[in-house]
Design an enzyme around this catalytic site. Structure first.
Site, short mmCIF file in Angstrom:
data_model
loop_
_atom_site.label_atom_id
_atom_site.label_comp_id
_atom_site.label_asym_id
_atom_site.label_seq_id
_atom_site.Cartn_x
_atom_site.Cartn_y
_atom_site.Cartn_z
CG ASP A 1 -1.80 1.19 1.35
OD1 ASP A 1 -2.31 1.65 0.31
OD2 ASP A 1 -2.01 1.71 2.48
CB SER A 2 0.18 4.81 -0.37
OG SER A 2 -0.92 4.78 0.50
CB CYS B 1 -3.17 0.70 -2.31
SG CYS B 1 -3.24 2.46 -2.71
CD GLU C 1 -1.58 7.11 6.85
OE1 GLU C 1 -0.63 7.13 7.64
OE2 GLU C 1 -1.69 6.29 5.92
CB CYS D 1 -9.82 4.44 0.52
SG CYS D 1 -8.28 4.97 1.32
CG HIS E 1 -6.12 4.89 4.83
ND1 HIS E 1 -5.42 4.47 3.74
CD2 HIS E 1 -5.23 5.54 5.63
CE1 HIS E 1 -4.16 4.84 3.85
NE2 HIS E 1 -4.01 5.49 5.00
N1 DGL Z 1 -4.93 3.19 1.05
C1 DGL Z 1 -4.96 3.94 -0.20
C2 DGL Z 1 -6.13 3.44 -1.06
O1 DGL Z 1 -6.69 2.40 -0.79
C3 DGL Z 1 -5.16 5.43 -0.06
C4 DGL Z 1 -4.19 6.24 0.68
C5 DGL Z 1 -3.37 7.17 -0.18
O2 DGL Z 1 -3.91 8.16 -0.74
O3 DGL Z 1 -2.19 6.92 -0.28
O4 DGL Z 1 -6.48 4.08 -2.04
#
Ligand code: DGL
Length: 270
Positions: free
Chosen positions: A13-14, A76, A157, A189, A191
């Site tokens: 993931d990022s 992600c 975050e 997402c 998150h």
């Molecule tokens: N976890 C990332 C996603 O599922 C988003 C977070 C980011 O913008 O880096 O898109």
């Protein structure tokens, strides 16, 4: 060790959002070794160009392949929308690549095709229109009503959830007319599962909240079963790597993994 049952499950993931997926995979596949990569040096992906995300994804895939991963899970949505096709071609037969979008699209097209579906995600994911395109390819009558919610990932975050601040932001976004009268909402997402309760509260439990975590577990289960690639580690190993390391970052991994995780610094470019 390519594509053998001894290979690890690579997940990236990022940043640490994908740990929600890693946690579910770890719980459901206790005999699998896991390598997690959080590209914290380039976070957030949601605001980056497609080309930049593709370059990061290729580097990460290279590393995960070198570490002998049999499967690479792009945990992600932003990276799945920008680089899945490229990565699949690049990795080729060396490992199986799973993205977080296709399994969700399959689920929606089979189970919720006649419903009004909303979606929230990063700017990259929403602007790509990828959910709509993939869904329309299966069932042209399906429409998704999407809203970019760029404040949510950084808010989570920073540990703001189940708080007054997150309540205000979540309420503000979900009140957008585009999401009115929906029957189901895709959390596009990785998150967002952490604010699932707040979202559910907003809808008073009347909207089906769809997060990809369980669907990814099922997709992985299907692949490992059909290819007889289940790991057999008695003491499975969990490794967590990040491209930029700070102590505060390590502390916030606990929020996502719900247990203490120690992160190792591993730069993508030397
Ligand atoms: N976890 C990332 C996603 O599922 C988003 C977070 C980011 O913008 O880096 O898109």
């Amino acid at each position: 060790m390519k594509n053998s049952e001894n290979g690890a499950i690579g997940i990236f993931d990022s940043g640490i959002g994908g740990l929600t997926v890693a946690k579910a995979i770890h719980e459901n596949f206790p005999n699998e070794n896991i390598v997690y990569f959080g590209d914290t040096a380039h976070l957030p992906y949601g605001d980056k160009s497609e080309a930049a995300i593709q370059a990061y994804s290729i580097r990460i895939a290279d590393l995960l392949l070198k570490m002998g991963c049999k499967v690479i899970v792009i945990a992600c949505n932003s990276a799945s929308s920008a680089s899945y096709e490229l990565l699949k071609e690049y990795v080729n037969k060396q490992a199986h690549v799973i993205n977080v979008i296709d399994p969700m699209v399959q689920f929606v097209s089979h189970s919720l095709a006649d419903k009004r579906i909303g979606l929230i995600g990063t700017k990259r994911t929403v602007q790509s229109g990828i959910y709509q395109k993939k869904l329309a390819a299966i069932n042209p009558a399906c429409t998704i009503h999407s809203l970019a919610t760029p404040l949510l990932a950084p808010m989570i975050e920073e540990g703001f959830y189940n708080s007054q601040i997150s309540h205000e932001i979540v309420w503000n976004y979900l009140s957008d007319p585009i999401l009115q009268n929906i029957d189901a909402l895709i959390l596009a997402c990785t998150h967002y599962p952490l604010i699932r309760n707040e979202i559910n509260e907003f809808y008073k439990g009347k909207v089906n909240i769809l997060d990809s975590t369980q669907i990814i577990v099922e997709s992985l289960m299907e692949y490992l079963t059909s290819h007889q690639l289940f790991g057999t580690s008695q003491n499975s190993e969990l490794q967590f790597l990040v491209s930029d390391y700070t102590e505060s970052f390590e502390a916030s991994t606990q929020i996502f993994f719900q247990e203490k995780v120690s992160l190792k610094w591993h730069p993508l470019w030397n």
